[in-house]
Design a protein around this motif. Structure first.
Motif, short mmCIF file in Angstrom:
data_model
loop_
_atom_site.label_atom_id
_atom_site.label_comp_id
_atom_site.label_asym_id
_atom_site.label_seq_id
_atom_site.Cartn_x
_atom_site.Cartn_y
_atom_site.Cartn_z
N TRP A 144 21.75 17.40 36.51
CA TRP A 144 20.69 16.84 37.07
C TRP A 144 21.18 16.57 38.56
CZ3 TRP A 144 15.66 16.49 34.90
CH2 TRP A 144 15.52 17.03 33.51
N ASP A 145 19.77 16.35 39.32
CA ASP A 145 19.85 15.85 40.81
C ASP A 145 21.14 16.11 41.33
OD1 ASP A 145 17.57 14.85 39.62
OD2 ASP A 145 18.27 12.76 39.26
N LEU A 146 21.41 17.45 41.71
CA LEU A 146 22.51 17.77 42.32
C LEU A 146 22.59 17.71 43.64
CD1 LEU A 146 22.88 21.07 40.12
CD2 LEU A 146 24.23 18.86 39.85
N ARG A 147 23.54 16.97 44.35
CA ARG A 147 23.67 17.09 45.69
C ARG A 147 24.11 18.34 46.31
NH1 ARG A 147 27.10 14.73 50.34
NH2 ARG A 147 25.89 13.42 51.38
N ASP A 148 23.09 18.59 47.28
CA ASP A 148 23.49 20.14 48.00
C ASP A 148 22.84 19.92 49.60
OD1 ASP A 148 24.47 22.52 48.10
OD2 ASP A 148 22.87 23.58 46.93
N SER A 149 23.14 21.32 50.06
CA SER A 149 22.52 21.46 51.28
C SER A 149 22.38 22.92 51.65
CB SER A 149 23.13 20.70 52.56
OG SER A 149 24.73 21.02 52.65
N VAL A 150 21.64 23.27 52.79
CA VAL A 150 21.71 24.73 53.05
C VAL A 150 21.82 24.66 54.48
CG1 VAL A 150 20.16 25.13 51.14
CG2 VAL A 150 19.11 24.45 53.37
N GLY A 151 22.22 23.80 55.16
CA GLY A 151 22.43 24.03 56.69
C GLY A 151 23.53 23.06 57.28
N CYS A 152 23.84 23.47 58.44
CA CYS A 152 24.96 22.66 59.29
C CYS A 152 24.17 21.69 60.16
CB CYS A 152 26.11 23.66 59.58
SG CYS A 152 27.42 22.75 60.90
N ASP A 153 24.65 20.63 60.43
CA ASP A 153 24.11 19.79 61.61
C ASP A 153 24.85 19.99 62.90
OD1 ASP A 153 22.04 18.58 60.28
OD2 ASP A 153 22.94 16.37 59.96
N PHE A 154 23.98 19.86 63.84
CA PHE A 154 24.90 19.78 65.32
C PHE A 154 24.45 18.42 65.70
CE2 PHE A 154 25.08 24.21 64.55
CZ PHE A 154 26.36 24.43 64.94
N PRO A 155 25.12 17.89 66.81
CA PRO A 155 24.64 16.67 67.45
C PRO A 155 22.90 16.60 68.18
CG PRO A 155 26.92 17.21 68.26
CD PRO A 155 26.15 18.58 67.62
N GLY A 156 22.27 15.60 67.55
CA GLY A 156 20.88 15.60 68.27
C GLY A 156 19.97 16.28 67.08
N PHE A 157 20.25 17.12 65.95
CA PHE A 157 19.62 17.69 65.22
C PHE A 157 19.68 17.41 63.62
CE2 PHE A 157 20.25 20.42 68.87
CZ PHE A 157 19.07 20.81 69.28
N ALA A 158 18.76 16.88 62.99
CA ALA A 158 18.81 16.32 61.82
C ALA A 158 18.63 17.34 60.62
CB ALA A 158 17.62 15.29 61.45
N ASN A 159 17.95 18.41 61.02
CA ASN A 159 17.58 19.34 59.84
C ASN A 159 18.62 20.50 59.66
OD1 ASN A 159 15.31 17.70 59.31
ND2 ASN A 159 13.96 19.45 60.31
N GLY A 160 19.73 20.44 60.48
CA GLY A 160 20.46 21.44 60.15
C GLY A 160 20.13 22.95 61.33
N ALA A 161 20.97 23.14 62.13
CA ALA A 161 20.54 24.35 63.05
C ALA A 161 21.10 25.56 62.50
CB ALA A 161 21.15 24.05 64.40
N HIS A 162 21.54 25.62 61.38
CA HIS A 162 22.35 26.82 60.79
C HIS A 162 22.48 26.67 59.22
CE1 HIS A 162 24.83 30.23 60.76
NE2 HIS A 162 25.56 29.87 59.76
N ARG A 163 21.74 27.79 58.76
CA ARG A 163 21.63 27.92 57.52
C ARG A 163 22.85 28.50 56.80
NH1 ARG A 163 17.44 27.85 54.09
NH2 ARG A 163 18.51 29.58 52.72
N HIS A 164 23.55 27.87 55.84
CA HIS A 164 24.55 28.61 55.14
C HIS A 164 24.46 29.86 54.32
CE1 HIS A 164 26.45 24.05 55.01
NE2 HIS A 164 26.84 24.72 56.46
N ALA A 165 23.20 29.57 53.64
CA ALA A 165 22.94 30.85 52.67
C ALA A 165 22.82 32.03 53.34
CB ALA A 165 21.70 30.42 51.84
N SER A 166 22.05 32.14 54.48
CA SER A 166 21.63 33.53 54.94
C SER A 166 22.31 33.53 56.29
CB SER A 166 20.07 33.49 55.23
OG SER A 166 19.53 32.37 55.90
N GLY A 167 22.63 32.53 57.06
CA GLY A 167 23.33 32.66 58.36
C GLY A 167 22.25 32.81 59.38
#
Length: 602
Positions: free
Chosen positions: A220-243
């Protein structure tokens, strides 16, 4: 001559140096997944070679303790019998020695039976090209029990109805020994739940006919993410799953807050109206996640879409209280964009839709209100809704008979799990609910036989249950919390396989502080702390290596309960003070043993 001797000596030293260096490098290559054999077959199986040898000096005390408990039968491995751990050094064992049937094997057999023409068989009529050879004997038994050419297959899943729940009910109410559930339960088959022994893990294994290591839903409630952060960006500027890049949202001092920081990290919950992030309360889709980011295997129902002969495909009947939620939409092979399907939520209403070149019938039953649990009203509601489901199943099969169509009917009920979580396993109302479920299953089977339908019924559970008292509830001490970013714990089951995600670089400190706990600490005495690599190496998530995308969800460590204790939050310690509740999620026989109930024509 002396120069030659010197040169020879230098050569020997040089060769020795590089031999040692190469050996060190080879050893370090195994650090990420110790004792995983990367040369195993293409799926990447867990090695049973000498890297797991009991005498290995690098083996932790916690692993030795876990294996002793497996050998003694005090804990149950998902697919290895106790005999596996009683056959000498691990280096002399194979996966075949003492293999036990698992819920995944049942799911695989079910997918073969339902998909029918898609199955490639050997001389014994059993598939040979998709699943591991070690599972052939287990799959063969299940398929023969149900019937390879059975026209109507009904699968009933009663949440939480573990084998020990049935066994203990017989001791409290001796008349239950002659019940339908007991008469047709093949206790010798020793069917086991997946681990962690929780509903989202099991239902995803059922939907995909695969192990948790393969489909990626490990709790349940698994910690995960789909992106990589860069300075000044909160949502992740690169998706791990699709690139591929996603929209960049620049954060300045006026908009930055706790919610926007690390926003790409989610606490993924799949069993809800919508697949969602428990951390923010938002839909996972609104945070940039696709269905492929959530589930790493497709549901086997989609195999039916390959059939070109629609008239020969089975009618699919799905009966539960949750039709229209994202998870059922996904496993039923329907389009799932993780959006709100509230139009499907009308109670006791049958809906039909075209799906995977087949006809899918959805019958949504009611669900018991939490406020009524423990009251006669709660028991009566649970049974009435289950009765509605049985009626819908019979009506669906009758319709198929009139049109000379075969069918697959899947009935899911949240009971007795829902009652046990609220009341504990031994409560009278729990016993009453189980006895009424038994009566309805008997009615279903009687009507199928009386009408001479070519039908088989399979009934099982996703996991078992134990009763946890308030004195069994444990809180994480501050010295451990200081090392953590996320503690995936909870009284009702999360905390019986607690995932710990450490702050960067503090993994060693966390383990040291765990070992340094007071000798009388309930954590130290009632839990086994494994690194996630150790849990993987021991095959707890299945015989295959986890997909790389699944690995972050397992955290850095997992604490496995060896008794009734469970780890909760500070708030839960107050909420459940002086209360007894049902819980599950660890490896106790009471949690891991599930019934194998087959009602099939002779």
């Amino acid at each position: 001559g002396s120069s030659a001797v010197v040169m020879i000596g230098l050569s020997v030293v040089t060769i020795s140096f590089f031999w040692i260096l190469n050996r060190e490098r080879s050893s370090s290559d195994k650090d990420d997944f110790p004792s995983l054999n990367k040369k195993s077959h293409k799926k990447g199986t867990i090695s049973t070679s000498s890297s797991n040898n009991d005498s290995n000096c690098n083996e932790s005390d916690e692993i030795r303790k876990l294996r002793r408990l497996f050998a003694l039968g005090k804990l149950k491995h998902p697919y290895r019998k106790a005999e596996y751990y009683n056959r000498g050094p691990t280096s002399q064992r194979t996966n075949e020695s003492g293999q036990a049937p698992n819920f995944v094997h049942l799911s695989q057999a079910l997918s073969m039976l339902v998909c029918g023409k898609e199955v490639e068989c050997d001389n014994d009529g059993i598939i040979v090209n998709e699943y591991d050879s070690e599972a052939h004997q287990l799959l063969s038994k299940i398929i023969r029990d149900v019937g390879m050419e059975r026209k109507h297959i009904l699968f009933v899943l009663c949440d939480g109805l573990g084998s020990y729940v049935l066994h203990n009910l017989k001791s409290r109410r001796p008349s239950f020994k002659s019940s339908c559930l007991c008469r047709y339960n093949d206790t010798a088959f020793d069917l086991r739940a997946v681990w962690p022994s929780t509903t989202p893990v099991a239902l995803t294994s059922l939907a995909t006919a695969s192990w948790p290591s393969e489909h990626g839903i490990v709790g349940w409630d698994l910690r995960d993410s789909v992106g990589c952060d860069f300075p000044g960006f909160a949502n992740g500027a690169h998706r791990h799953a699709s690139g591929t890049s996603i929209e960049n949202v620049h954060v300045d001092s006026n908009t930055f807050n706790d919610e926007t920081a690390n926003q790409q990290h989610v606490q993924l919950r799949i069993l809800a109206r919508n697949i969602m992030d428990q951390r923010s309360g938002k839909k996972a889709s609104s945070l940039g996640m696709t269905i492929e980011d959530v589930f790493f295997k497709k549901p086997w129902i989609e195999k039916l879409s390959k059939s070109k002969d629609e008239s020969g495909c089975r009618i699919l009947n799905f009966i539960n209280a949750y039709n229209g939620d994202d998870f059922p939409n996904w496993y039923q092979g329907r389009d799932c964009n993780m959006t709100d399907f509230s139009a499907w939520q009308s109670c006791k209403k049958t809906q039909s839709c075209s799906c995977a070149s087949n006809m899918v019938n959805l019958f949504t039953i009611g669900e018991t209100s939490i406020n009524t649990l423990g009251l006669n009203e709660g028991k009566d509601e649970a049974i009435q809704y289950f009765r509605d489901g049985i009626d819908a199943a019979l009506k669906g099969i009758e319709s198929c008979e009139l049109n000379n169509r075969s069918s697959f009917t899947y009935i899911y009920t949240a009971h007795p799990d829902k009652h046990m979580h609220a009341l504990g396993v031994e409560h009278d109302q729990v016993d009453n609910v189980i006895e009424e479920i038994d009566s309805e299953v008997e009615r279903l089977w009687d009507e199928l036989r009386n009408k001479n339908y070519d039908a088989s019924v399979i009934l099982t559970a996703d996991h078992g249950h134990i009763t946890v008292d308030s004195s069994d509830m444990v809180e994480i001490p501050d010295e451990l919390l200081e090392c953590l970013e996320y503690a995936n714990v909870g009284v009702h089951g999360f905390g019986r396989h607690a995932y710990f995600h450490c702050r960067t670089g503090l993994q060693s400190l966390f383990r040291e502080r765990w070992k340094a706990l007071d000798p009388a600490s309930p954590l130290l005495n009632n839990f086994i702390l494994l690194s996630s690599e150790e849990a993987i190496s021991e095959g707890l998530y299945g015989p295959n290596l986890p997909l790389w995308k699944a690995r972050p969800r397992m955290g850095d460590f997992v604490a496995i309960a060896t008794g009734k204790h469970t780890i909760g939050t500070k708030k839960e310690m107050s909420t459940f003070a002086n209360k007894s509740v049902g819980a599950h999620g660890s490896l106790l026989p009471e949690e891991m043993s599930v019934p194998y109930i087959i009602l099939s024509p002779i």
